[in-house]
Design a protein around this motif. Structure first.
Motif, mmCIF file in Angstrom:
data_model
loop_
_atom_site.group_PDB
_atom_site.id
_atom_site.type_symbol
_atom_site.label_atom_id
_atom_site.label_comp_id
_atom_site.label_asym_id
_atom_site.label_seq_id
_atom_site.Cartn_x
_atom_site.Cartn_y
_atom_site.Cartn_z
ATOM 1 N N ILE A 127 -45.211 48.012 129.437
ATOM 2 C CA ILE A 127 -45.058 47.875 130.897
ATOM 3 C C ILE A 127 -46.021 48.862 131.535
ATOM 4 O O ILE A 127 -46.182 49.982 131.048
ATOM 5 N N ALA A 129 -47.910 49.957 135.570
ATOM 6 C CA ALA A 129 -48.128 49.716 137.000
ATOM 7 C C ALA A 129 -49.398 50.446 137.393
ATOM 8 O O ALA A 129 -49.659 51.535 136.874
ATOM 9 N N LYS A 134 -46.366 51.670 144.227
ATOM 10 C CA LYS A 134 -45.014 52.250 144.186
ATOM 11 C C LYS A 134 -44.013 51.094 144.106
ATOM 12 O O LYS A 134 -44.144 50.111 144.832
ATOM 13 N N GLY A 135 -43.090 51.172 143.196
ATOM 14 C CA GLY A 135 -42.036 50.162 143.098
ATOM 15 C C GLY A 135 -42.386 48.971 142.218
ATOM 16 O O GLY A 135 -41.562 48.078 142.011
ATOM 17 N N GLY A 137 -43.082 48.927 138.873
ATOM 18 C CA GLY A 137 -42.320 48.986 137.614
ATOM 19 C C GLY A 137 -40.904 48.478 137.822
ATOM 20 O O GLY A 137 -40.403 47.662 137.029
ATOM 21 N N THR A 138 -40.256 48.923 138.880
ATOM 22 C CA THR A 138 -38.878 48.500 139.164
ATOM 23 C C THR A 138 -38.817 46.997 139.410
ATOM 24 O O THR A 138 -37.922 46.317 138.907
ATOM 25 N N ASN A 164 -43.967 61.125 126.873
ATOM 26 C CA ASN A 164 -44.231 60.313 128.078
ATOM 27 C C ASN A 164 -43.060 60.431 129.062
ATOM 28 O O ASN A 164 -42.249 59.526 129.233
ATOM 29 N N ASN A 169 -38.356 58.914 132.390
ATOM 30 C CA ASN A 169 -37.663 59.034 133.681
ATOM 31 C C ASN A 169 -37.434 57.655 134.300
ATOM 32 O O ASN A 169 -36.345 57.337 134.791
ATOM 33 N N TYR A 171 -37.349 54.733 132.734
ATOM 34 C CA TYR A 171 -36.390 53.931 131.959
ATOM 35 C C TYR A 171 -34.951 54.386 132.228
ATOM 36 O O TYR A 171 -34.048 53.558 132.336
ATOM 37 N N LYS A 173 -33.862 55.766 134.946
ATOM 38 C CA LYS A 173 -33.552 55.269 136.301
ATOM 39 C C LYS A 173 -33.217 53.767 136.256
ATOM 40 O O LYS A 173 -32.412 53.273 137.040
HETATM 41 C C1 LIG Z 1 -43.623 53.790 133.737
HETATM 42 C C2 LIG Z 1 -44.216 52.972 134.897
HETATM 43 C C3 LIG Z 1 -44.377 51.506 134.451
HETATM 44 C C4 LIG Z 1 -43.243 53.033 136.084
HETATM 45 O O1 LIG Z 1 -43.700 52.148 137.083
HETATM 46 P P1 LIG Z 1 -43.733 52.577 138.630
HETATM 47 O O2 LIG Z 1 -44.175 51.409 139.417
HETATM 48 O O3 LIG Z 1 -44.507 53.832 138.759
HETATM 49 O O4 LIG Z 1 -42.188 52.898 138.907
HETATM 50 P P2 LIG Z 1 -41.436 52.812 140.308
HETATM 51 O O5 LIG Z 1 -42.399 53.157 141.415
HETATM 52 O O6 LIG Z 1 -40.703 51.524 140.395
HETATM 53 O O7 LIG Z 1 -40.408 54.033 140.163
HETATM 54 C C5 LIG Z 1 -39.081 53.896 139.663
HETATM 55 C C6 LIG Z 1 -38.585 55.241 139.170
HETATM 56 O O8 LIG Z 1 -39.352 55.684 138.018
HETATM 57 C C7 LIG Z 1 -39.477 57.118 138.044
HETATM 58 N N1 LIG Z 1 -40.876 57.486 138.223
HETATM 59 C C8 LIG Z 1 -41.914 56.691 138.573
HETATM 60 N N2 LIG Z 1 -43.047 57.405 138.617
HETATM 61 C C9 LIG Z 1 -42.735 58.672 138.301
HETATM 62 C C10 LIG Z 1 -43.495 59.896 138.172
HETATM 63 N N3 LIG Z 1 -44.809 59.921 138.375
HETATM 64 N N4 LIG Z 1 -42.840 61.010 137.822
HETATM 65 C C11 LIG Z 1 -41.505 61.004 137.572
HETATM 66 N N5 LIG Z 1 -40.726 59.882 137.678
HETATM 67 C C12 LIG Z 1 -41.339 58.736 138.042
HETATM 68 C C13 LIG Z 1 -38.666 57.595 139.241
HETATM 69 O O9 LIG Z 1 -37.332 57.825 138.813
HETATM 70 C C14 LIG Z 1 -38.707 56.392 140.165
HETATM 71 O O10 LIG Z 1 -37.640 56.346 141.076
HETATM 72 P P3 LIG Z 1 -37.799 56.991 142.573
HETATM 73 O O11 LIG Z 1 -38.989 56.321 143.177
HETATM 74 O O12 LIG Z 1 -36.524 56.647 143.251
HETATM 75 O O13 LIG Z 1 -38.016 58.447 142.346
HETATM 76 C C15 LIG Z 1 -45.584 53.553 135.350
HETATM 77 O O14 LIG Z 1 -45.430 54.925 135.652
HETATM 78 C C16 LIG Z 1 -46.705 53.400 134.349
HETATM 79 O O15 LIG Z 1 -47.455 52.426 134.386
HETATM 80 N N6 LIG Z 1 -46.879 54.370 133.423
HETATM 81 C C17 LIG Z 1 -47.983 54.327 132.450
HETATM 82 C C18 LIG Z 1 -47.750 53.274 131.379
HETATM 83 C C19 LIG Z 1 -46.589 53.665 130.495
HETATM 84 O O16 LIG Z 1 -46.450 54.818 130.114
HETATM 85 N N7 LIG Z 1 -45.749 52.661 130.168
HETATM 86 C C20 LIG Z 1 -44.587 52.863 129.328
HETATM 87 C C21 LIG Z 1 -44.971 52.895 127.919
HETATM 88 S S1 LIG Z 1 -43.542 53.008 126.863
#
Ligand SMILES: CC(C)(COP(=O)(O)OP(=O)(O)OC[C@H]1O[C@@H](n2cnc3c(N)ncnc32)[C@H](O)[C@@H]1OP(=O)(O)O)[C@@H](O)C(=O)NCCC(=O)NCCS
Length: 196
Positions: A127, A129, A134-135, A137-138, A164, A169, A171, A173
């Protein structure tokens, strides 16, 4: 709704690979792969037993994130490694620092104790983003949960590198809990209630 979620098509694979390269941490093995290798990797998962979805903006001209999940993923990953072994070999042989890092990590993990756990039959492969969103992943995760509820999938699992913290965090959430550990990775799982 802010974003649209749609199945990934062949034409979007290069955007998927680009998004992967932009978002995955650089200490993640797949985060260091080339665009070409990642395109080949993800193309392999555009099959019937894997659900692949993209999050798009309202104009549908921008891929903001993606999610792949499904059954029998380890055998598909092995298939990729086997098929691309020559290209992977030459890719890493010209990156000695990265290769050494991977080998040291493997050595360290071979001395570590793994906790036994029963893996769910449906696993999240990947997964991501785009960093400027923002939002996303959710939005992708909610779609996946809804799909599972409609398809009598009761457990959804995933593996995440212990370092990571952003993903862990995210997951937590999203309702996943850590239920296992293997070779530097946590195994996390979410239980889903099926729709009748
Ligand atoms: C993990 C990932 C998919 C999350 O997607 P996202 O669109 O950023 O997530 P969202 O904006 O929907 O955030 C949902 C929650 O995730 C957590 N979160 C997201 N980004 C964060 C950050 N930079 N630091 C800490 N927590 C974070 C928070 O709890 C957040 O809730 P909040 O907005 O109420 O604080 C994204 O950060 C990503 O692409 N990471 C790199 C790829 C990766 O590592 N994938 C997983 C491999 S196992």
């Amino acid at each position: 709704m802010k974003y649209l979620v749609e199945p990934i098509t062949k034409d979007q694979i290069s955007e998927v690979a680009k998004t992967h390269r932009e978002s995955y941490p650089k200490d993640h093995l797949s985060g260091s792969l080339s665009q070409k290798l990642l395109e080949k990797y993800y193309s392999l998962f555009l099959s019937n037993d894997v659900v692949s979805i993209a999050c798009l903006n309202q104009q549908k001209n921008n891929l903001l994130g993606f999610l792949f999940f499904g059954k029998d993923l380890p055998s598909k990953i092995s298939q990729f490694k086997q098929k691309e072994r020559v290209e992977l070999f030459f890719y890493f042989i010209f990156k000695p620092k990265l290769l050494l890092k991977i080998l040291l990590k493997k050595l360290k993990h071979s001395f570590q104790h793994s906790e036994s756990f029963v893996e769910a039959s449906d696993i999240i492969l990947s997964i991501a983003a785009r960093p400027d969103t923002k939002g996303v992943g959710t939005c992708l995760m909610e779609w996946a949960f809804e799909y599972c509820r409609h398809n009598q999938i009761k457990r959804l699992g995933l593996y995440v590198t212990c370092s990571n913290l952003v993903a862990i965090n995210f997951y937590i959430k999203s309702g996943f809990i850590i239920t296992g550990y293997i070779k530097g990775q946590y195994y996390m799982e979410k239980q889903l209630e099926n729709k009748t």
